[in-house]
Design an enzyme around this catalytic site. Structure first.
Site, PDB file in Angstrom:
ATOM      1  N   HIS A  68      26.246 -22.984 -82.081  1.00  0.00           N
ATOM      2  CA  HIS A  68      25.682 -22.257 -83.223  1.00  0.00           C
ATOM      3  C   HIS A  68      26.557 -21.082 -83.645  1.00  0.00           C
ATOM      4  O   HIS A  68      26.062 -20.135 -84.249  1.00  0.00           O
ATOM      5  CB  HIS A  68      24.268 -21.771 -82.886  1.00  0.00           C
ATOM      6  CG  HIS A  68      23.337 -22.887 -82.560  1.00  0.00           C
ATOM      7  ND1 HIS A  68      22.935 -23.814 -83.498  1.00  0.00           N
ATOM      8  CD2 HIS A  68      22.761 -23.267 -81.393  1.00  0.00           C
ATOM      9  CE1 HIS A  68      22.138 -24.703 -82.917  1.00  0.00           C
ATOM     10  NE2 HIS A  68      22.023 -24.388 -81.635  1.00  0.00           N
ATOM     11  N   ASN A 100      25.927  19.842 -69.863  1.00  0.00           N
ATOM     12  CA  ASN A 100      25.813  18.387 -70.029  1.00  0.00           C
ATOM     13  C   ASN A 100      24.618  18.132 -70.937  1.00  0.00           C
ATOM     14  O   ASN A 100      23.614  18.824 -70.825  1.00  0.00           O
ATOM     15  CB  ASN A 100      25.514  17.694 -68.694  1.00  0.00           C
ATOM     16  CG  ASN A 100      26.717  17.671 -67.784  1.00  0.00           C
ATOM     17  OD1 ASN A 100      27.798  18.092 -68.164  1.00  0.00           O
ATOM     18  ND2 ASN A 100      26.507  17.188 -66.578  1.00  0.00           N
ATOM     19  N   GLY A 101      24.707  17.097 -71.754  1.00  0.00           N
ATOM     20  CA  GLY A 101      23.573  16.775 -72.618  1.00  0.00           C
ATOM     21  C   GLY A 101      23.936  17.015 -74.074  1.00  0.00           C
ATOM     22  O   GLY A 101      25.102  17.233 -74.410  1.00  0.00           O
ATOM     23  N   LYS A 149      32.270  -7.097 -67.980  1.00  0.00           N
ATOM     24  CA  LYS A 149      33.270  -6.558 -67.041  1.00  0.00           C
ATOM     25  C   LYS A 149      34.656  -6.620 -67.687  1.00  0.00           C
ATOM     26  O   LYS A 149      35.409  -5.657 -67.652  1.00  0.00           O
ATOM     27  CB  LYS A 149      33.323  -7.351 -65.722  1.00  0.00           C
ATOM     28  CG  LYS A 149      32.211  -7.149 -64.735  1.00  0.00           C
ATOM     29  CD  LYS A 149      32.112  -5.789 -64.100  1.00  0.00           C
ATOM     30  CE  LYS A 149      31.348  -4.848 -64.901  1.00  0.00           C
ATOM     31  NZ  LYS A 149      30.053  -4.491 -64.874  1.00  0.00           N
ATOM     32  N   TRP A 153      32.832  14.294 -71.166  1.00  0.00           N
ATOM     33  CA  TRP A 153      32.797  13.044 -71.927  1.00  0.00           C
ATOM     34  C   TRP A 153      32.328  13.474 -73.314  1.00  0.00           C
ATOM     35  O   TRP A 153      31.180  13.862 -73.501  1.00  0.00           O
ATOM     36  CB  TRP A 153      31.806  12.070 -71.291  1.00  0.00           C
ATOM     37  CG  TRP A 153      31.807  10.710 -71.910  1.00  0.00           C
ATOM     38  CD1 TRP A 153      32.578   9.636 -71.561  1.00  0.00           C
ATOM     39  CD2 TRP A 153      30.983  10.259 -72.993  1.00  0.00           C
ATOM     40  NE1 TRP A 153      32.290   8.563 -72.349  1.00  0.00           N
ATOM     41  CE2 TRP A 153      31.325   8.906 -73.238  1.00  0.00           C
ATOM     42  CE3 TRP A 153      30.010  10.869 -73.796  1.00  0.00           C
ATOM     43  CZ2 TRP A 153      30.710   8.151 -74.239  1.00  0.00           C
ATOM     44  CZ3 TRP A 153      29.404  10.111 -74.794  1.00  0.00           C
ATOM     45  CH2 TRP A 153      29.756   8.768 -75.006  1.00  0.00           C
ATOM     46  N   GLU A 167      27.408 -10.689 -67.989  1.00  0.00           N
ATOM     47  CA  GLU A 167      27.964  -9.650 -67.118  1.00  0.00           C
ATOM     48  C   GLU A 167      29.474  -9.848 -66.931  1.00  0.00           C
ATOM     49  O   GLU A 167      30.232  -8.881 -66.939  1.00  0.00           O
ATOM     50  CB  GLU A 167      27.218  -9.671 -65.777  1.00  0.00           C
ATOM     51  CG  GLU A 167      27.721  -8.713 -64.721  1.00  0.00           C
ATOM     52  CD  GLU A 167      27.691  -7.238 -65.119  1.00  0.00           C
ATOM     53  OE1 GLU A 167      27.114  -6.898 -66.157  1.00  0.00           O
ATOM     54  OE2 GLU A 167      28.289  -6.440 -64.384  1.00  0.00           O
ATOM     55  N   GLU A 205      34.941  -4.093 -70.643  1.00  0.00           N
ATOM     56  CA  GLU A 205      34.940  -2.683 -70.232  1.00  0.00           C
ATOM     57  C   GLU A 205      36.287  -2.230 -69.696  1.00  0.00           C
ATOM     58  O   GLU A 205      36.726  -1.127 -69.992  1.00  0.00           O
ATOM     59  CB  GLU A 205      33.928  -2.473 -69.074  1.00  0.00           C
ATOM     60  CG  GLU A 205      32.492  -2.404 -69.468  1.00  0.00           C
ATOM     61  CD  GLU A 205      31.595  -2.252 -68.235  1.00  0.00           C
ATOM     62  OE1 GLU A 205      30.787  -1.317 -68.231  1.00  0.00           O
ATOM     63  OE2 GLU A 205      31.683  -3.066 -67.288  1.00  0.00           O
ATOM     64  N   CYS A 239      29.546  13.627 -68.226  1.00  0.00           N
ATOM     65  CA  CYS A 239      30.057  14.974 -67.999  1.00  0.00           C
ATOM     66  C   CYS A 239      29.666  15.405 -66.580  1.00  0.00           C
ATOM     67  O   CYS A 239      28.597  15.070 -66.095  1.00  0.00           O
ATOM     68  CB  CYS A 239      29.532  16.021 -68.965  1.00  0.00           C
ATOM     69  SG  CYS A 239      29.929  15.726 -70.672  1.00  0.00           S
ATOM     70  N   LYS A 293      30.290   6.751 -66.345  1.00  0.00           N
ATOM     71  CA  LYS A 293      29.485   6.079 -65.325  1.00  0.00           C
ATOM     72  C   LYS A 293      27.995   6.304 -65.547  1.00  0.00           C
ATOM     73  O   LYS A 293      27.187   5.407 -65.383  1.00  0.00           O
ATOM     74  CB  LYS A 293      29.894   6.640 -63.960  1.00  0.00           C
ATOM     75  CG  LYS A 293      29.168   6.036 -62.802  1.00  0.00           C
ATOM     76  CD  LYS A 293      29.757   4.695 -62.482  1.00  0.00           C
ATOM     77  CE  LYS A 293      28.966   3.926 -61.468  1.00  0.00           C
ATOM     78  NZ  LYS A 293      29.108   2.482 -61.680  1.00  0.00           N
ATOM     79  N   ARG A 316      32.300  10.670 -64.129  1.00  0.00           N
ATOM     80  CA  ARG A 316      31.239  10.896 -65.119  1.00  0.00           C
ATOM     81  C   ARG A 316      31.773  11.173 -66.509  1.00  0.00           C
ATOM     82  O   ARG A 316      31.028  11.184 -67.489  1.00  0.00           O
ATOM     83  CB  ARG A 316      30.379  12.088 -64.699  1.00  0.00           C
ATOM     84  CG  ARG A 316      29.624  11.880 -63.416  1.00  0.00           C
ATOM     85  CD  ARG A 316      28.867  13.124 -63.056  1.00  0.00           C
ATOM     86  NE  ARG A 316      27.727  13.321 -63.924  1.00  0.00           N
ATOM     87  CZ  ARG A 316      26.486  12.993 -63.610  1.00  0.00           C
ATOM     88  NH1 ARG A 316      26.228  12.459 -62.445  1.00  0.00           N
ATOM     89  NH2 ARG A 316      25.511  13.199 -64.442  1.00  0.00           N
TER      90      ARG A 316
END
Ligand code: G6P
Length: 612
Positions: free
Chosen positions: A508, A99-100, A489, A73, A485, A492, A2, A607, A27
């Site tokens: 396995h 925010n929060g 990527k 968000w 990673e 996402e 946010c 983000k 954000r």
């Protein structure tokens, strides 16, 4: 998570807030809104992006020179016009952006319902707006600021808030606990925002609020105190941010720009620290605590998402060269699992933003248990950088694409330097190897450039695999976290389900997924694991999997064996993660663009995750 922006001064507030919200959109971007003071407080809110809000207000009166804005968000309540911020109290006495998360919002809401308050949204923020109004109405002597303080004293959870009172429209009241806020100091004007990006073009002077700070901002002055009404000393800092860093330039997306910036950002990360001429590494931010790190019985590295992957590479490097036991933990797990910690432990938090709620909480817990806490952060002045005893900035510059790229390579660069520095101090590395690794690291920016030049070929490979439903990424040693990673990527930004695995673990479980539809990305440069990973490739081939291999330039053997190769220059294995990750970033980027995805603002992600 946010974004908040607020302004008070003589200028037209609307363009300042809209521009600020666009800067903050990374954000959170599911809904946006504004509250403008103009003979009363007028609210404008829209589901969707800031551009949707602009279209919505096109025919509305947007005059005024005091206001607040928010890009959301969603946490409580789905993204829609009603749940968008700002929220007003029932009698419209207060409007608030937040925010929060207010954890005890349900109890507070029940109390307010019993007192006759009604609610139009599903948000925790509206509860806070009503709670402020409730206290305000208890006594005619109670000022807006006092009502805010009373309400915040009842709140459990995290907040960064900015409040406007209908009766005191000449001020903004902002407060923080757990969610960042920064005050921008102009001439006869002030700005308040969740980070400095909306402020940078107006002033270089800022005050970062600390937890429990409350600031009353008027046109000509501001008063900083804590929520218990005690004065707080003001520390004005110089903003270290270039406005050009916030633009895409000629690039189609921030993510591509940030991938392309890596030769420069990696060099920036080691500038002044890596000293090939003198065969040395100097990490200025750690000088005071270096003896403590050198004598640590254990190093624990915590982080989330991409930062956690960087931490894993750090573990491999530090254990290999400095011979100190290292553990890597998800901050979200570490903070709750009552780990065994003592003053002989060093806890390093890695965070691009320096604001990730779980990482901050884990760090605070480690501090309480007596460990030395350090930070590796990108954002200067961020909460983690301020709360840690010492640390290293990554200097990657502003990262706006939600999927982290240049911040990751900068984190790995710092961890590589740290591992080598500790090894040198502990005498666990020979002079010759130490100097070889220092010069290997210094050649990385040029090598990254050559990979980036190959980007049209990577796009061609992306075309072949853009319709995949699943993908598997494999690597060994330092390149196992790179496989994780690479998979992250792709997941996402393209929404293709992707798993990263240690190549040796493939048999396995993941091997059951292999068929002629499954792309398997294998990170396979010529290192000590080469023969082993060639065997893994053969196992996949035997089951008709499609293999895209990241290989050392000129590797003919693998070129003949696999479907597609992405070449990286030859390097020492210890620095190979910095090279191998680049083609994986570009592969994910191109696949996502070809699928029509919004790579800079992938759905549901944010983000900076400032809530749990
Ligand atoms: C979010 C971002 C990721 C990032 C993670 C940790 O999930 O989308 O890109 O890796 O948070 O963020 P931090 O700022 O602590 O590195």
């Amino acid at each position: 998570m946010c974004g908040i922006v607020g302004y008070i001064g003589d200028k037209d507030v609307y363009p300042i807030l809209i521009k600020g919200l666009k800067r903050l959109e990374y954000r959170g971007y599911d809904s946006t809104g504004l509250a403008l003071c103009n003979n009363g407080i007028n609210l404008y809110k829209q589901k969707g992006k800031v551009s949707d809000l602009e279209a919505y207000v096109a025919d509305k009166d947007i005059n005024g020179s005091i206001g607040i804005g928010h890009t959301r968000w969603a946490t409580h309540g789905e993204p829609n016009d009603t749940n968008a911020h700002p929220h007003s109290s029932m009698k419209n006495k207060f409007s608030i952006v937040h925010n929060g998360i207010i954890e005890n919002y349900a109890d507070l809401k029940n109390d307010l319902l019993k007192k006759g308050y009604t609610f139009s949204s599903d948000t925790d923020t509206e509860v806070l707006a009503n709670l402020i109004e409730y206290f305000y109405e208890q006594d005619s002597e109670i000022t807006a600021e006092y009502a805010v303080r009373l309400a915040l004293s009842k709140v459990v959870g995290a907040y960064g808030i900015v409040v406007i009172s209908n009766d005191e429209q000449n001020k903004l009241i902002a407060a923080r606990k757990g969610s960042p806020l920064v005050l921008g100091i102009g001439k006869g004007e002030y700005f308040i925002a969740s980070d400095a990006s909306p402020i940078v073009e107006y002033t270089e002077h800022v005050v970062y609020l600390n937890d429990f700070d409350l600031v009353i901002i008027e046109k000509e002055s501001f008063t900083l105190k804590n929520i218990e009404n005690n004065p707080v000393s003001v520390k004005i800092q110089q903003l270290n941010l270039e406005i050009g860093e916030l633009d895409k330039g000629d690039f189609e997306h921030f993510m591509l720009k940030e991938i392309f910036e890596q030769p420069q950002t990696i060099a920036d990360t080691f500038r002044g620290r890596l000293r090939p001429g003198q065969q040395d590494i100097v990490l200025g931010g750690l000088i005071d605590v270096l003896p403590q790190i050198v004598n640590a019985e254990r190093i624990i590295i915590i982080g989330c998402g991409t930062s956690w992957h960087a931490a894993l590479i750090g573990e491999y490097l530090i254990e290999e060269y400095a011979r100190v036991p290292v553990e890597v933990e998800y901050a979200s797990e570490f903070r709750y699992r009552n780990p065994i910690l003592s003053e002989k432990d060093v806890v390093i938090s890695i965070s691009q933003s320096g604001e990730t709620a779980d990482t901050i909480a884990a760090l605070n817990m480690a501090k309480e248990k007596g460990a030395l806490i350090l930070g590796i952060c990108n954002v200067v002045g961020s909460t983690i950088s301020r709360e840690t005893k010492a640390g290293v900035y990554t200097h990657a510059g502003v990262e706006i694409g939600v999927a982290s790229t240049k911040a990751f390579s900068a984190q790995v660069t710092v961890l590589t330097m740290l591992a080598l520095k500790l090894a040198k101090e502990k005498n666990t590395i020979g002079e010759e190897l130490y100097s070889i690794l220092i010069s290997e690291l210094s050649t990385i920016p040029e090598k990254v450039k050559t990979i980036i030049l190959n980007h049209p070929q990577i796009k061609e490979v992306a075309k072949k695999y853009m319709n995949a439903i699943n993908a598997l990424y494999l690597g060994r040693g330092y390149l196992f976290p790179v496989a994780l990673e690479g998979a992250l990527k792709l997941k996402e930004i393209s929404y293709i389900h992707a798993e990263g695995y240690a190549a040796g673990e493939m048999k396995h479980g993941p091997i059951a997924l292999v068929d002629d539809n499954l792309p398997v990305v294998v990170v396979a440069p010529q290192d000590d694991y080469y023969e082993k990973i060639v065997s893994n490739i053969q196992e996949v081939k035997a089951r008709k999997g499609n293999i895209i291999a990241v290989v050392t330039e000129g590797d003919k053997r693998l070129k003949e064996m696999v479907d597609d190769v992405l070449e990286i220059p030859k390097s020492h294995p210890a620095v190979a993660p910095l090279l191998a990750v680049i083609p994986l970033q570009l592969l994910a980027y191109h696949i996502a663009v070809l699928r029509g995805c919004n790579v800079d603002q992938p759905r549901n992600l944010a983000k900076s995750v400032t809530v749990e």
